[in-house]
Design a protein around this motif. Structure first.
Motif, PDB file in Angstrom:
ATOM      1  N   LYS A  25      36.199  32.276  36.492  1.00 47.94           N
ATOM      2  CA  LYS A  25      35.828  33.680  36.565  1.00 47.94           C
ATOM      3  C   LYS A  25      36.507  34.480  35.452  1.00 47.94           C
ATOM      4  O   LYS A  25      37.633  34.182  35.059  1.00 47.94           O
TER       5      LYS A  25
ATOM      6  N   LEU B 144      37.278  38.613  34.748  1.00 45.61           N
ATOM      7  CA  LEU B 144      37.231  39.963  35.303  1.00 45.61           C
ATOM      8  C   LEU B 144      37.868  40.926  34.310  1.00 45.61           C
ATOM      9  O   LEU B 144      39.033  40.776  33.950  1.00 45.61           O
TER      10      LEU B 144
ATOM     11  N   VAL C 170      39.120  44.615  33.790  1.00 46.55           N
ATOM     12  CA  VAL C 170      39.550  45.756  34.599  1.00 46.55           C
ATOM     13  C   VAL C 170      39.616  46.991  33.705  1.00 46.55           C
ATOM     14  O   VAL C 170      40.233  46.964  32.641  1.00 46.55           O
TER      15      VAL C 170
ATOM     16  N   ALA D 135      42.603  46.116  44.693  1.00 42.60           N
ATOM     17  CA  ALA D 135      41.195  46.061  44.315  1.00 42.60           C
ATOM     18  C   ALA D 135      40.905  44.849  43.439  1.00 42.60           C
ATOM     19  O   ALA D 135      39.861  44.196  43.576  1.00 42.60           O
ATOM     20  N   VAL D 136      41.820  44.534  42.528  1.00 42.44           N
ATOM     21  CA  VAL D 136      41.634  43.375  41.651  1.00 42.44           C
ATOM     22  C   VAL D 136      41.652  42.080  42.466  1.00 42.44           C
ATOM     23  O   VAL D 136      40.814  41.195  42.260  1.00 42.44           O
TER      24      VAL D 136
ATOM     25  N   ALA E 218      38.394  41.736  44.245  1.00 45.65           N
ATOM     26  CA  ALA E 218      37.316  41.350  43.330  1.00 45.65           C
ATOM     27  C   ALA E 218      37.392  39.866  42.991  1.00 45.65           C
ATOM     28  O   ALA E 218      36.359  39.179  42.908  1.00 45.65           O
TER      29      ALA E 218
ATOM     30  N   ALA F 278      36.113  37.802  45.896  1.00 45.99           N
ATOM     31  CA  ALA F 278      34.701  37.965  46.251  1.00 45.99           C
ATOM     32  C   ALA F 278      33.878  36.788  45.733  1.00 45.99           C
ATOM     33  O   ALA F 278      34.181  36.205  44.684  1.00 45.99           O
TER      34      ALA F 278
ATOM     35  N   THR G  10      32.191  37.867  41.935  1.00 48.78           N
ATOM     36  CA  THR G  10      33.169  38.686  41.218  1.00 48.78           C
ATOM     37  C   THR G  10      32.467  39.432  40.080  1.00 48.78           C
ATOM     38  O   THR G  10      31.743  38.820  39.301  1.00 48.78           O
ATOM     39  N   PRO G  11      32.672  40.746  39.979  1.00 50.63           N
ATOM     40  CA  PRO G  11      32.016  41.482  38.890  1.00 50.63           C
ATOM     41  C   PRO G  11      32.634  41.133  37.542  1.00 50.63           C
ATOM     42  O   PRO G  11      33.784  40.682  37.473  1.00 50.63           O
TER      43      PRO G  11
ATOM     44  N   LEU H 252      35.331  45.931  36.354  1.00 45.54           N
ATOM     45  CA  LEU H 252      35.778  46.649  37.539  1.00 45.54           C
ATOM     46  C   LEU H 252      36.454  47.945  37.107  1.00 45.54           C
ATOM     47  O   LEU H 252      37.640  47.961  36.785  1.00 45.54           O
TER      48      LEU H 252
END
Length: 277
Positions: free
Chosen positions: A172, A174, A176, A228-229, A232, A235, A238-239, A242
């Protein structure tokens, strides 16, 4: 299984908040900082969960050596957090080549090297996560933040392509994008020397005043950002990006609306650029 985290710039702000959140989740953190003694309280409180390691991310060889040491001792790195950074204020005309290169070393070349160092291990295991600390300034910019945003735009460009490359391999990515959080970032800002005339006072000057007077007044809570991280990352979907903070969400929505409006306004001109068939 407990996750193994490698976090840069862990002595304060988001880095410290990520470290505390990971430990609270039962994970192990190798927390790096240029001054690892600033992490002594966390090490003392969690001696089996937190390791403090000296690292200046602009020293690329040292970064790669830290990755190899962590893998040798723990067998893997599950989460890499490229967090180390600082802000800088100055008009583009005022910003020197040395200042610009220094920011790129911290925000782009250092993180890029750490990503290259961890990927062979993550690919071999077909799992892992890379968290890139960008900013709302990674998608939009304004007077005074040209150098800072240039580095974050570059990091986001690298990360978007990286995500496409490693998603099929179980890894993943991410990105931020925080707004104004109470991290001490403004208190550690550098500034370019000002040119003699007043041409930039109304634009860049306003940004300087915001940074100089805004430290400690930011609305964002780093602990909530860290939560929040983690959410995410956990999840299923995962976006890639974020944004964090109402100010970041509002600014990005406004920016996207402005980009769309401009694109639609100039769409016909843009399309009428092909060779005649």
């Amino acid at each position: 299984m407990d996750r193994i985290w490698l976090i840069t710039g862990a002595n304060s702000g988001f880095g410290r908040a990520f470290t505390e959140a990971a430990v609270a989740a039962g994970d192990v953190v190798v927390a790096t900082a240029r001054r690892p003694e600033a992490l002594e309280d966390l090490v003392a409180a969690h001696p089996d969960r937190v390791e403090a390691v000296a690292l200046d991310v602009t020293d690329l060889a040292a970064g790669r050596a830290v990755v190899e040491d962590v893998v040798a001792r723990h067998g893997r790195i599950d989460v890499l957090v490229n967090n180390a950074g600082r802000t800088h204020v100055g008009a583009t005309e005022e910003t020197t080549d040395a200042e610009l290169r220094s920011l790129f070393d911290v925000h782009f070349f250092g993180p890029a090297e750490l990503v290259r160092a961890v990927l062979p291990h993550m690919r071999a295991r077909r799992s892992g996560a890379i968290v890139q600390l960008s900013s709302v300034g990674g998608q939009l910019s304004f007077a005074g933040f040209s150098a800072y945003s240039a580095t974050k735009f570059a990091l986001e460009g690298l990360s978007e392509a990286l995500a496409d490359e490693v998603r099929p391999l179980g890894i993943k990515v991410l990105v931020v994008e925080p707004g104004a959080f109470r991290t001490g970032l403004f208190g550690n800002a550098s500034s370019s020397g000002r040119i003699e005339d007043e041409d930039y006072e109304a634009t860049v000057g306003a940004t300087r005043r915001m940074v100089e007077g805004g430290d400690g007044e930011q609305p964002g809570d780093p602990a909530k950002a860290a939560a929040a991280v983690l959410a995410a990352l956990e999840a299923e979907d995962t976006p890639l990006r974020l944004p964090l903070g109402s100010d970041a969400v509002d600014a990005l929505l406004g920016h996207l609306d402005a980009v769309r409006t401009e694109l639609v306004t100039w769409e016909k001109t843009a399309r009428d650029t092909a060779f005649e068939s």
